[in-house]
Design a protein around this motif. Structure first.
Motif, PDB file in Angstrom:
ATOM      1  N   GLU A 197       0.833  -1.207   0.000  1.00 54.70           N
ATOM      2  CA  GLU A 197       0.000   0.000   0.000  1.00 54.70           C
ATOM      3  C   GLU A 197       0.871   1.261   0.000  1.00 54.70           C
ATOM      4  OE1 GLU A 197      -3.270   2.294  -0.307  1.00 54.70           O
ATOM      5  OE2 GLU A 197      -3.217   0.127  -0.474  1.00 54.70           O
ATOM      6  N   LYS A 198       1.969   1.232   0.753  1.00 52.08           N
ATOM      7  CA  LYS A 198       2.891   2.375   0.764  1.00 52.08           C
ATOM      8  C   LYS A 198       3.466   2.615  -0.628  1.00 52.08           C
ATOM      9  CE  LYS A 198       4.612   2.350   5.484  1.00 52.08           C
ATOM     10  NZ  LYS A 198       5.763   2.127   6.350  1.00 52.08           N
ATOM     11  N   LEU A 199       3.772   1.520  -1.313  1.00 50.15           N
ATOM     12  CA  LEU A 199       4.337   1.641  -2.653  1.00 50.15           C
ATOM     13  C   LEU A 199       3.365   2.344  -3.590  1.00 50.15           C
ATOM     14  CD1 LEU A 199       6.965   0.736  -4.011  1.00 50.15           C
ATOM     15  CD2 LEU A 199       5.746  -1.272  -4.796  1.00 50.15           C
ATOM     16  N   HIS A 200       2.105   1.979  -3.517  1.00 51.86           N
ATOM     17  CA  HIS A 200       1.083   2.629  -4.353  1.00 51.86           C
ATOM     18  C   HIS A 200       0.889   4.095  -3.952  1.00 51.86           C
ATOM     19  CE1 HIS A 200      -0.150  -0.782  -6.752  1.00 51.86           C
ATOM     20  NE2 HIS A 200      -0.084  -1.535  -5.654  1.00 51.86           N
ATOM     21  N   GLN A 201       0.914   4.367  -2.640  1.00 54.74           N
ATOM     22  CA  GLN A 201       0.782   5.753  -2.183  1.00 54.74           C
ATOM     23  C   GLN A 201       1.974   6.596  -2.620  1.00 54.74           C
ATOM     24  OE1 GLN A 201       0.254   5.485   2.050  1.00 54.74           O
ATOM     25  NE2 GLN A 201      -1.898   4.850   1.900  1.00 54.74           N
ATOM     26  N   LEU A 202       3.169   6.013  -2.569  1.00 58.21           N
ATOM     27  CA  LEU A 202       4.361   6.739  -2.998  1.00 58.21           C
ATOM     28  C   LEU A 202       4.313   7.034  -4.496  1.00 58.21           C
ATOM     29  CD1 LEU A 202       7.138   4.903  -0.955  1.00 58.21           C
ATOM     30  CD2 LEU A 202       6.275   7.224  -0.594  1.00 58.21           C
ATOM     31  N   ASN A 203       3.859   6.069  -5.280  1.00 59.33           N
ATOM     32  CA  ASN A 203       3.736   6.299  -6.717  1.00 59.33           C
ATOM     33  C   ASN A 203       2.689   7.379  -7.002  1.00 59.33           C
ATOM     34  OD1 ASN A 203       4.408   5.680  -9.481  1.00 59.33           O
ATOM     35  ND2 ASN A 203       2.364   4.759  -9.610  1.00 59.33           N
ATOM     36  N   ALA A 204       1.577   7.353  -6.267  1.00 58.89           N
ATOM     37  CA  ALA A 204       0.550   8.389  -6.447  1.00 58.89           C
ATOM     38  C   ALA A 204       1.101   9.769  -6.077  1.00 58.89           C
ATOM     39  CB  ALA A 204      -0.675   8.059  -5.598  1.00 58.89           C
ATOM     40  N   GLU A 218       7.208  -3.243 -12.530  1.00 56.57           N
ATOM     41  CA  GLU A 218       6.624  -4.540 -12.196  1.00 56.57           C
ATOM     42  C   GLU A 218       5.822  -4.543 -10.906  1.00 56.57           C
ATOM     43  OE1 GLU A 218       9.750  -7.416 -12.126  1.00 56.57           O
ATOM     44  OE2 GLU A 218      10.470  -6.866 -14.114  1.00 56.57           O
ATOM     45  N   HIS A 219       6.439  -4.167  -9.800  1.00 54.45           N
ATOM     46  CA  HIS A 219       5.803  -4.333  -8.481  1.00 54.45           C
ATOM     47  C   HIS A 219       4.507  -3.534  -8.333  1.00 54.45           C
ATOM     48  CE1 HIS A 219       8.910  -6.804  -6.823  1.00 54.45           C
ATOM     49  NE2 HIS A 219       9.854  -5.888  -7.033  1.00 54.45           N
ATOM     50  N   LEU A 220       4.407  -2.428  -9.002  1.00 56.46           N
ATOM     51  CA  LEU A 220       3.185  -1.632  -8.884  1.00 56.46           C
ATOM     52  C   LEU A 220       1.982  -2.314  -9.536  1.00 56.46           C
ATOM     53  CD1 LEU A 220       4.534   1.962  -9.577  1.00 56.46           C
ATOM     54  CD2 LEU A 220       3.549   1.122  -7.451  1.00 56.46           C
ATOM     55  N   TYR A 221       2.230  -3.205 -10.482  1.00 58.69           N
ATOM     56  CA  TYR A 221       1.141  -3.781 -11.275  1.00 58.69           C
ATOM     57  C   TYR A 221       0.911  -5.262 -10.981  1.00 58.69           C
ATOM     58  CZ  TYR A 221       2.350   0.577 -13.404  1.00 58.69           C
ATOM     59  OH  TYR A 221       2.653   1.912 -13.588  1.00 58.69           O
ATOM     60  N   ARG A 222       1.627  -5.773 -10.010  1.00 61.42           N
ATOM     61  CA  ARG A 222       1.433  -7.162  -9.596  1.00 61.42           C
ATOM     62  C   ARG A 222       1.052  -7.180  -8.127  1.00 61.42           C
ATOM     63  NH1 ARG A 222       6.791 -10.150 -11.917  1.00 61.42           N
ATOM     64  NH2 ARG A 222       6.392  -9.791 -14.110  1.00 61.42           N
ATOM     65  N   ASN A 223       0.533  -8.294  -7.717  1.00 57.93           N
ATOM     66  CA  ASN A 223       0.198  -8.461  -6.308  1.00 57.93           C
ATOM     67  C   ASN A 223       1.316  -9.197  -5.582  1.00 57.93           C
ATOM     68  OD1 ASN A 223      -2.237  -7.130  -6.421  1.00 57.93           O
ATOM     69  ND2 ASN A 223      -3.374  -8.961  -7.019  1.00 57.93           N
ATOM     70  N   ASP A 224       2.547  -9.011  -6.048  1.00 61.25           N
ATOM     71  CA  ASP A 224       3.691  -9.640  -5.396  1.00 61.25           C
ATOM     72  C   ASP A 224       3.901  -9.013  -4.027  1.00 61.25           C
ATOM     73  OD1 ASP A 224       4.035 -10.981  -7.744  1.00 61.25           O
ATOM     74  OD2 ASP A 224       5.741  -9.784  -8.423  1.00 61.25           O
ATOM     75  N   SER A 225       4.578  -9.742  -3.207  1.00 59.21           N
ATOM     76  CA  SER A 225       4.936  -9.167  -1.913  1.00 59.21           C
ATOM     77  C   SER A 225       6.103  -8.211  -2.128  1.00 59.21           C
ATOM     78  CB  SER A 225       5.320 -10.273  -0.931  1.00 59.21           C
ATOM     79  OG  SER A 225       6.450 -10.965  -1.408  1.00 59.21           O
ATOM     80  N   VAL A 226       5.994  -7.066  -1.553  1.00 63.49           N
ATOM     81  CA  VAL A 226       7.000  -6.024  -1.710  1.00 63.49           C
ATOM     82  C   VAL A 226       7.860  -6.008  -0.452  1.00 63.49           C
ATOM     83  CG1 VAL A 226       7.363  -3.552  -2.033  1.00 63.49           C
ATOM     84  CG2 VAL A 226       5.439  -4.682  -3.125  1.00 63.49           C
ATOM     85  N   THR A 227       9.156  -5.953  -0.636  1.00 60.32           N
ATOM     86  CA  THR A 227      10.056  -5.930   0.509  1.00 60.32           C
ATOM     87  C   THR A 227      10.174  -4.506   1.049  1.00 60.32           C
ATOM     88  OG1 THR A 227      11.995  -5.525  -0.866  1.00 60.32           O
ATOM     89  CG2 THR A 227      11.398  -7.834  -0.469  1.00 60.32           C
ATOM     90  N   PRO A 228      10.470  -4.376   2.322  1.00 56.52           N
ATOM     91  CA  PRO A 228      10.674  -3.038   2.884  1.00 56.52           C
ATOM     92  C   PRO A 228      11.859  -2.314   2.231  1.00 56.52           C
ATOM     93  CG  PRO A 228      10.369  -4.632   4.649  1.00 56.52           C
ATOM     94  CD  PRO A 228      10.458  -5.406   3.375  1.00 56.52           C
ATOM     95  N   GLU A 229      12.853  -3.071   1.763  1.00 58.25           N
ATOM     96  CA  GLU A 229      13.999  -2.454   1.090  1.00 58.25           C
ATOM     97  C   GLU A 229      13.562  -1.783  -0.220  1.00 58.25           C
ATOM     98  OE1 GLU A 229      14.172  -5.792   2.059  1.00 58.25           O
ATOM     99  OE2 GLU A 229      15.229  -5.329   3.921  1.00 58.25           O
ATOM    100  N   ALA A 230      12.634  -2.417  -0.930  1.00 58.30           N
ATOM    101  CA  ALA A 230      12.135  -1.837  -2.178  1.00 58.30           C
ATOM    102  C   ALA A 230      11.415  -0.518  -1.899  1.00 58.30           C
ATOM    103  CB  ALA A 230      11.202  -2.807  -2.883  1.00 58.30           C
ATOM    104  N   VAL A 231      10.662  -0.483  -0.801  1.00 55.88           N
ATOM    105  CA  VAL A 231       9.969   0.756  -0.427  1.00 55.88           C
ATOM    106  C   VAL A 231      10.993   1.837  -0.066  1.00 55.88           C
ATOM    107  CG1 VAL A 231       8.398   1.805   1.253  1.00 55.88           C
ATOM    108  CG2 VAL A 231       7.896  -0.456   0.331  1.00 55.88           C
ATOM    109  N   VAL A 232      12.038   1.473   0.651  1.00 60.63           N
ATOM    110  CA  VAL A 232      13.073   2.445   1.036  1.00 60.63           C
ATOM    111  C   VAL A 232      13.788   2.968  -0.202  1.00 60.63           C
ATOM    112  CG1 VAL A 232      15.277   2.701   2.229  1.00 60.63           C
ATOM    113  CG2 VAL A 232      13.390   1.541   3.360  1.00 60.63           C
ATOM    114  N   HIS A 233      14.172   2.066  -1.120  1.00 56.23           N
ATOM    115  CA  HIS A 233      14.844   2.500  -2.348  1.00 56.23           C
ATOM    116  C   HIS A 233      13.941   3.422  -3.167  1.00 56.23           C
ATOM    117  CE1 HIS A 233      18.603   0.308  -2.295  1.00 56.23           C
ATOM    118  NE2 HIS A 233      17.954  -0.760  -1.857  1.00 56.23           N
TER     119      HIS A 233
END
Length: 191
Positions: A93-100, A146-161
């Motif tokens: 959810e953070k990843l989607h909010q960050l992209n928005a 990729e990660h924004l358009y899949r329901n994969d599990s996102v790592t906290p490192e990906a969110v930090v990067h």
């Protein structure tokens, strides 16, 4: 005619008497011409210099004010980024909010660039063109494509990067408008 300098007519020890033609040597002098009264106001040139300096200060102040107002959105976006990272939502959810958030800032910075419809590689390409001084590492590129358009599990490192990339993009994107590609102009011509 005897003159004052002639010693022939004067007995020794007497002061020579002036003759009538030399009786008043100051009679032929004119009175002293006084200059015009000095004005209490400075000369026109000094008024002109003062006006140029005043206009320069006002112009510099207006330019500074416009520049700070124009860049206020960057500070607001940085605060939103920090609050999004501090939220207790899931990493996905953070990843989607960050992209928005990134898209909101991009739309504000480039209102005529047709950003709202960009996604995947086009979105990544736009971000790279608008901030050429920063590079998106592989993790950020994978997140955007990729990660924004899949329901994969996102790592906290990906969110930090991704959040680090967003923070540097917000700070360093250029103020120059980016030219739309022909494909984007044609696609958004009806708007």
């Amino acid at each position: 005619m005897p003159t004052l300098t002639s010693p022939t007519n004067t007995p020794t020890g007497q002061i020579p008497m002036p003759t009538p033609s030399a009786a008043d040597p100051l009679a032929n002098l004119r009175d002293i011409h006084l200059p015009a009264d000095v004005s209490s106001l400075p000369a026109f040139g000094w008024w002109l210099v003062a006006a140029v300096i005043l206009i320069s200060f006002i112009g510099a102040g207006v330019l500074w004010w416009r520049r700070t107002q124009k860049r206020r959105y960057r500070a607001a976006a940085t605060l939103l980024l920090q609050s999004t990272l501090a939220s207790s939502t899931s990493d996905s959810e953070k990843l989607h909010q960050l992209n928005a958030l990134l898209k909101r800032v991009a739309i504000y910075a480039y209102p005529q660039a047709g950003i709202a419809g960009l996604h995947g590689e086009q979105w990544l390409s736009f971000l790279r063109r608008s901030a050429p001084s920063i590079t998106a590492d592989e993790s950020t590129a994978r997140t955007l494509t990729e990660h924004l358009y899949r329901n994969d599990s996102v790592t906290p490192e990906a969110v930090v990067h991704f959040s680090q990339f967003i923070a540097s993009w917000i700070a360093k994107h250029t103020d120059l408008p980016i030219e739309n590609t022909t494909e984007q102009r044609g696609r958004h011509a009806h708007i």
